[in-house]
Design an enzyme around this catalytic site. Structure first.
Site, PDB file in Angstrom:
ATOM      1  N   ASN A   1     -38.232  29.898 -57.521  1.00  0.00           N
ATOM      2  CA  ASN A   1     -38.051  28.205 -57.796  1.00  0.00           C
ATOM      3  C   ASN A   1     -37.998  27.352 -56.343  1.00  0.00           C
ATOM      4  O   ASN A   1     -37.667  28.174 -55.480  1.00  0.00           O
ATOM      5  CB  ASN A   1     -36.257  28.658 -58.568  1.00  0.00           C
ATOM      6  CG  ASN A   1     -35.386  28.766 -59.653  1.00  0.00           C
ATOM      7  OD1 ASN A   1     -36.871  28.173 -60.218  1.00  0.00           O
ATOM      8  ND2 ASN A   1     -35.190  29.642 -59.627  1.00  0.00           N
TER       9      ASN A   1
ATOM     10  N   TYR B   1       5.640  16.923 -56.709  1.00  0.00           N
ATOM     11  CA  TYR B   1       5.483  16.534 -55.898  1.00  0.00           C
ATOM     12  C   TYR B   1       6.942  16.847 -55.077  1.00  0.00           C
ATOM     13  O   TYR B   1       7.796  17.680 -56.309  1.00  0.00           O
ATOM     14  CB  TYR B   1       4.738  15.485 -55.490  1.00  0.00           C
ATOM     15  CG  TYR B   1       4.463  14.954 -53.744  1.00  0.00           C
ATOM     16  CD1 TYR B   1       5.006  14.061 -53.256  1.00  0.00           C
ATOM     17  CD2 TYR B   1       3.944  15.507 -53.588  1.00  0.00           C
ATOM     18  CE1 TYR B   1       4.995  13.890 -51.829  1.00  0.00           C
ATOM     19  CE2 TYR B   1       2.882  15.463 -52.346  1.00  0.00           C
ATOM     20  CZ  TYR B   1       3.891  14.731 -51.594  1.00  0.00           C
ATOM     21  OH  TYR B   1       3.527  14.629 -49.974  1.00  0.00           O
TER      22      TYR B   1
ATOM     23  N   ALA C   1     -32.834  39.424 -51.876  1.00  0.00           N
ATOM     24  CA  ALA C   1     -31.634  39.699 -52.257  1.00  0.00           C
ATOM     25  C   ALA C   1     -32.178  39.482 -54.253  1.00  0.00           C
ATOM     26  O   ALA C   1     -31.474  40.965 -55.041  1.00  0.00           O
ATOM     27  CB  ALA C   1     -31.121  38.900 -52.297  1.00  0.00           C
TER      28      ALA C   1
ATOM     29  N   LYS D   1     -23.740  24.880 -59.208  1.00  0.00           N
ATOM     30  CA  LYS D   1     -23.468  25.246 -60.031  1.00  0.00           C
ATOM     31  C   LYS D   1     -22.093  25.266 -60.228  1.00  0.00           C
ATOM     32  O   LYS D   1     -21.397  25.712 -61.052  1.00  0.00           O
ATOM     33  CB  LYS D   1     -23.421  26.505 -58.641  1.00  0.00           C
ATOM     34  CG  LYS D   1     -24.733  27.200 -57.918  1.00  0.00           C
ATOM     35  CD  LYS D   1     -24.990  28.253 -58.795  1.00  0.00           C
ATOM     36  CE  LYS D   1     -26.874  28.434 -58.523  1.00  0.00           C
ATOM     37  NZ  LYS D   1     -27.961  28.937 -59.079  1.00  0.00           N
TER      38      LYS D   1
ATOM     39  N   ASN E   1     -33.031  31.500 -65.782  1.00  0.00           N
ATOM     40  CA  ASN E   1     -32.351  31.479 -64.418  1.00  0.00           C
ATOM     41  C   ASN E   1     -31.088  31.975 -64.825  1.00  0.00           C
ATOM     42  O   ASN E   1     -30.247  32.392 -65.381  1.00  0.00           O
ATOM     43  CB  ASN E   1     -32.868  30.287 -64.824  1.00  0.00           C
ATOM     44  CG  ASN E   1     -31.995  29.506 -63.738  1.00  0.00           C
ATOM     45  OD1 ASN E   1     -30.540  29.984 -63.095  1.00  0.00           O
ATOM     46  ND2 ASN E   1     -32.067  28.850 -62.503  1.00  0.00           N
TER      47      ASN E   1
HETATM   48  N1  LIG Z   1     -34.701  32.180 -61.113  1.00  0.00           N
HETATM   49  C1  LIG Z   1     -33.215  33.002 -61.146  1.00  0.00           C
HETATM   50  O1  LIG Z   1     -32.180  32.693 -61.900  1.00  0.00           O
HETATM   51  C2  LIG Z   1     -33.587  33.400 -59.740  1.00  0.00           C
HETATM   52  C3  LIG Z   1     -32.532  33.783 -58.966  1.00  0.00           C
HETATM   53  C4  LIG Z   1     -32.267  34.345 -57.477  1.00  0.00           C
HETATM   54  C5  LIG Z   1     -33.432  34.079 -56.429  1.00  0.00           C
HETATM   55  N2  LIG Z   1     -34.597  33.362 -56.930  1.00  0.00           N
HETATM   56  C6  LIG Z   1     -35.658  33.156 -56.591  1.00  0.00           C
HETATM   57  O2  LIG Z   1     -35.997  33.796 -56.221  1.00  0.00           O
HETATM   58  C7  LIG Z   1     -36.715  33.909 -55.066  1.00  0.00           C
HETATM   59  C8  LIG Z   1     -35.923  34.473 -53.864  1.00  0.00           C
HETATM   60  O3  LIG Z   1     -35.046  34.426 -53.855  1.00  0.00           O
HETATM   61  P1  LIG Z   1     -34.197  35.559 -53.209  1.00  0.00           P
HETATM   62  O4  LIG Z   1     -32.510  34.778 -52.833  1.00  0.00           O
HETATM   63  O5  LIG Z   1     -34.410  37.463 -53.297  1.00  0.00           O
HETATM   64  O6  LIG Z   1     -34.707  35.530 -50.813  1.00  0.00           O
HETATM   65  P2  LIG Z   1     -34.960  36.112 -49.869  1.00  0.00           P
HETATM   66  O7  LIG Z   1     -35.952  35.722 -49.263  1.00  0.00           O
HETATM   67  O8  LIG Z   1     -33.135  37.491 -50.134  1.00  0.00           O
HETATM   68  O9  LIG Z   1     -36.269  37.706 -50.818  1.00  0.00           O
HETATM   69  C9  LIG Z   1     -38.233  37.133 -50.435  1.00  0.00           C
HETATM   70  C10 LIG Z   1     -38.602  38.813 -51.002  1.00  0.00           C
HETATM   71  O10 LIG Z   1     -39.533  37.991 -50.933  1.00  0.00           O
HETATM   72  C11 LIG Z   1     -40.366  39.054 -50.038  1.00  0.00           C
HETATM   73  N3  LIG Z   1     -41.353  38.209 -50.047  1.00  0.00           N
HETATM   74  C12 LIG Z   1     -41.387  36.973 -49.259  1.00  0.00           C
HETATM   75  N4  LIG Z   1     -43.639  36.647 -49.557  1.00  0.00           N
HETATM   76  C13 LIG Z   1     -44.352  38.355 -50.778  1.00  0.00           C
HETATM   77  C14 LIG Z   1     -45.791  38.137 -50.038  1.00  0.00           C
HETATM   78  N5  LIG Z   1     -46.345  37.539 -50.493  1.00  0.00           N
HETATM   79  N6  LIG Z   1     -44.946  39.225 -50.897  1.00  0.00           N
HETATM   80  C15 LIG Z   1     -44.602  40.101 -51.396  1.00  0.00           C
HETATM   81  N7  LIG Z   1     -43.224  40.321 -50.900  1.00  0.00           N
HETATM   82  C16 LIG Z   1     -43.092  38.650 -50.240  1.00  0.00           C
HETATM   83  C17 LIG Z   1     -39.720  38.594 -48.722  1.00  0.00           C
HETATM   84  O11 LIG Z   1     -39.677  39.444 -48.231  1.00  0.00           O
HETATM   85  C18 LIG Z   1     -38.313  38.837 -49.040  1.00  0.00           C
HETATM   86  O12 LIG Z   1     -37.624  40.457 -48.959  1.00  0.00           O
HETATM   87  C19 LIG Z   1     -36.337  32.128 -54.401  1.00  0.00           C
HETATM   88  O13 LIG Z   1     -37.518  31.545 -54.788  1.00  0.00           O
HETATM   89  C20 LIG Z   1     -35.536  31.734 -55.713  1.00  0.00           C
HETATM   90  O14 LIG Z   1     -35.199  30.557 -56.055  1.00  0.00           O
HETATM   91  C21 LIG Z   1     -34.520  32.624 -59.172  1.00  0.00           C
HETATM   92  O1  LIG Z   2     -30.503  28.627 -57.988  1.00  0.00           O
HETATM   93  C1  LIG Z   2     -31.225  28.243 -59.524  1.00  0.00           C
HETATM   94  O2  LIG Z   2     -31.397  28.124 -59.920  1.00  0.00           O
HETATM   95  C2  LIG Z   2     -31.324  30.234 -58.988  1.00  0.00           C
HETATM   96  C3  LIG Z   2     -30.952  30.657 -58.363  1.00  0.00           C
HETATM   97  O3  LIG Z   2     -29.872  30.457 -58.086  1.00  0.00           O
HETATM   98  C4  LIG Z   2     -32.693  30.402 -56.866  1.00  0.00           C
HETATM   99  O4  LIG Z   2     -31.419  30.519 -55.995  1.00  0.00           O
HETATM  100  O5  LIG Z   2     -33.519  29.769 -57.763  1.00  0.00           O
HETATM  101 MG   LIG Z   3     -29.934  31.354 -55.335  1.00  0.00          MG
END
Ligand SMILES: NC(=O)c1ccc[n+]([C@@H]2O[C@H](COP(=O)([O-])OP(=O)(O)OC[C@H]3O[C@@H](n4cnc5c(N)ncnc54)[C@H](O)[C@@H]3O)[C@@H](O)[C@H]2O)c1
Ligand SMILES: O=C(O)C[C@H](O)C(=O)O
Ligand SMILES: [Mg+2]
Length: 440
Positions: free
Chosen positions: A347, A112, A270, A167, A372
């Site tokens: 998720n 410090y 995304a 995270k 994941n």
């Molecule tokens: N396992 C992992 O590591 C991991 C990583 C990232 C996101 N995810 C999961 O993926 C999901 C989406 O996350 P994101 O950040 O991409 O969200 P987001 O909102 O950017 O994307 C979701 C997309 O799904 C579409 N959608 C929703 N319902 C639908 C349907 N019935 N038919 C077709 N398309 C449909 C939406 O229009 C949107 O474009 C969340 O549940 C998140 O937890 C999992």
């Molecule tokens: O948070 C997690 O477990 C994975 C991913 O980033 C999500 O948004 O589902």
């Molecule tokens: Mg996430």
């Protein structure tokens, strides 16, 4: 919301005679409770006390688990039912801790005033020493606006804080980096970019988390272009790395060349758009996207991707299905084709439970808990920081995916995230790829 994960801990006492715990396990199974960790708390001559983690789909199911265990009688007793998830979060999961002890005046004067002034001047005279004499180079900002927390949607960044702390815990535990959550109270892209630009100097890298589409695409692109440090939206590219790795492993196990596979991606937000872009960058031709939003489909087409109009048609024509819609139960067992590979990655609840997909004929199936981005993002950030990389590129991401595949045991989709080796291998592969690109 279906397929809920209610997790509780049961403290159960049973007579020490063999077979009594089996009765408890059967009672739990009969109520469709899913047994997780079992910890023996006391093993005595007369009785044994265990802490049993049980996951149910509803509160009602817990009640029938309790009723089934209590019906055993003969000295089987439930002493308590606790919610260890909530307990684990009491007071938060992270804390800013000093790496040094201050026990003397000497310590105080070194770390410090007045000693610290000389370190400040050292940095004034040699700015590149900031990463050597401060924690900046090992700190990652975890930035969210709370608009796409898991599949829970736009619940705001404060409600999303447990995810951001999660995270940070993983960055610390797996690669020794300090993750600092930054909770934004705006979802305006211009304000988010301006805010992150003004705070970026205190960090070695920026991890964007749970920022919904389409804003996440513009925010990441602008920050990548305007900041001299690595910026990665984990939901996009951390997920794309893990999904590619899982697909490569599944193809290896089934003897399919991934470049000949027909892959369908449900949800082009995304995660989904990034998964399609990653697969195309890897050289897969037959990648088809589906989304309920026209503009989401158009974004894929703008990247040279193709779309399929309906879920039924996608399930009918694709060998490998990846889903990131956030919609639990979207994929019905009757939609599954024999031998298909199903990655239902949403998720906290997947588009279909892996056991349901397997029972319906899938060759492999996984949900978002097992496939994941935790397998990717810690090593990706560690490797990028160790290399002094200014950005995270596709060759670094593909190197990460290949390192994951290389450490996946036959028959597995991806390694166990608790295996420290996988994070070390990912970091080394990413660092090497970065150095190659920087011609080091
Ligand atoms: N396992 C992992 O590591 C991991 C990583 C990232 C996101 N995810 C999961 O993926 C999901 C989406 O996350 P994101 O950040 O991409 O969200 P987001 O909102 O950017 O994307 C979701 C997309 O799904 C579409 N959608 C929703 N319902 C639908 C349907 N019935 N038919 C077709 N398309 C449909 C939406 O229009 C949107 O474009 C969340 O549940 C998140 O937890 C999992
Ligand atoms: O948070 C997690 O477990 C994975 C991913 O980033 C999500 O948004 O589902
Ligand atoms: Mg996430």
């Amino acid at each position: 919301m279906q397929n809920q994960h209610f997790i509780r801990n049961f403290i159960v006492e049973t007579p020490s005679k063999p077979g009594n715990f089996a009765k408890v396990a059967t009672a739990i199974g009969m109520a469709e409770g899913d047994i997780g960790d079992i910890t023996t708390l006391k093993s005595g001559a007369l009785t044994t006390v265990r802490d049993i983690t049980i996951t149910c789909k509803s509160e009602a199911q817990f009640q029938s688990v309790i009723a089934n265990i209590e019906a055993i009688g003969n000295g089987v007793k439930i002493h308590a039912v606790t919610d260890d998830v909530l307990k684990a979060h009491e007071g938060g999961k992270i804390a800013m801790k000093s790496r040094l002890d201050v026990r003397s005046l000497g310590d105080l004067q070194r770390i410090y005033t007045p000693g610290v002034a000389s370190v400040c001047m050292e940095i004034v005279n040699n700015p590149e020493k900031a990463n050597y004499f401060t924690s900046i180079g090992s700190s990652v900002a975890i930035v969210t606006d709370g608009t796409a927390i898991l599949g829970l949607g736009n619940i705001g960044s404060v409600a999303g804080m447990p995810v951001m702390e999660g995270k940070a815990v993983l960055l610390d535990q797996f690669v020794g980096l300090s993750g600092i959550p930054i909770l934004l109270n705006t979802s305006d892209p211009d304000e988010i970019v301006e805010t992150v630009k003004h705070i970026h100097q205190g960090f070695g890298a920026i991890l964007l988390e749970d920022i919904g589409s389409p804003h996440c695409f513009e925010i990441e692109e602008r920050l990548k272009a305007e900041l001299p440090i690595p910026v990665m939206h984990d939901d996009q590219h951390g997920t794309a790395v893990v999904a590619l790795a899982a697909i490569l492993s599944a193809c290896k196990s089934t003897g399919v060349d991934v470049k000949d596979a027909v892959i369908g991606q449900i949800g082009l937000g995304a995660a989904g758009l990034a998964i399609c872009r990653m697969l195309m960058a890897y050289g897969v031709d037959e990648v088809y996207g589906l989304d309920r939003q026209e503009e989401a489909k158009q974004r894929l087409v703008n990247y040279g991707g193709k779309t399929i109009p309906t879920l039924e048609e996608m399930m009918e024509t694709c060998d490998i299905i990846v889903a990131t819609t956030g919609v639990a139960g979207l994929i019905k067992p009757e939609m599954i084709k024999k031998g298909q590979i199903i990655l239902a990655l949403s998720n906290p609840n997947p588009e279909i439970l892996p056991n349901e997909a397997i029972a319906a004929g899938a060759a492999f199936a996984a949900d978002g808990r097992s496939v994941n981005n935790v397998i990717g993002f810690p090593g990706i950030f560690k490797g990028a920081l160790d290399a002094g990389a200014k950005e995270i590129t596709y060759s670094m991401l593909i190197a990460a995916a290949q390192a994951i595949v290389g450490h996946t045991k036959p028959g597995e989709l991806i390694p166990n995230p608790l295996d420290p080796t996988v994070h070390h291998l990912v970091a080394r592969a990413v660092e090497e790829a970065a150095n190659k690109e920087m011609n080091l």
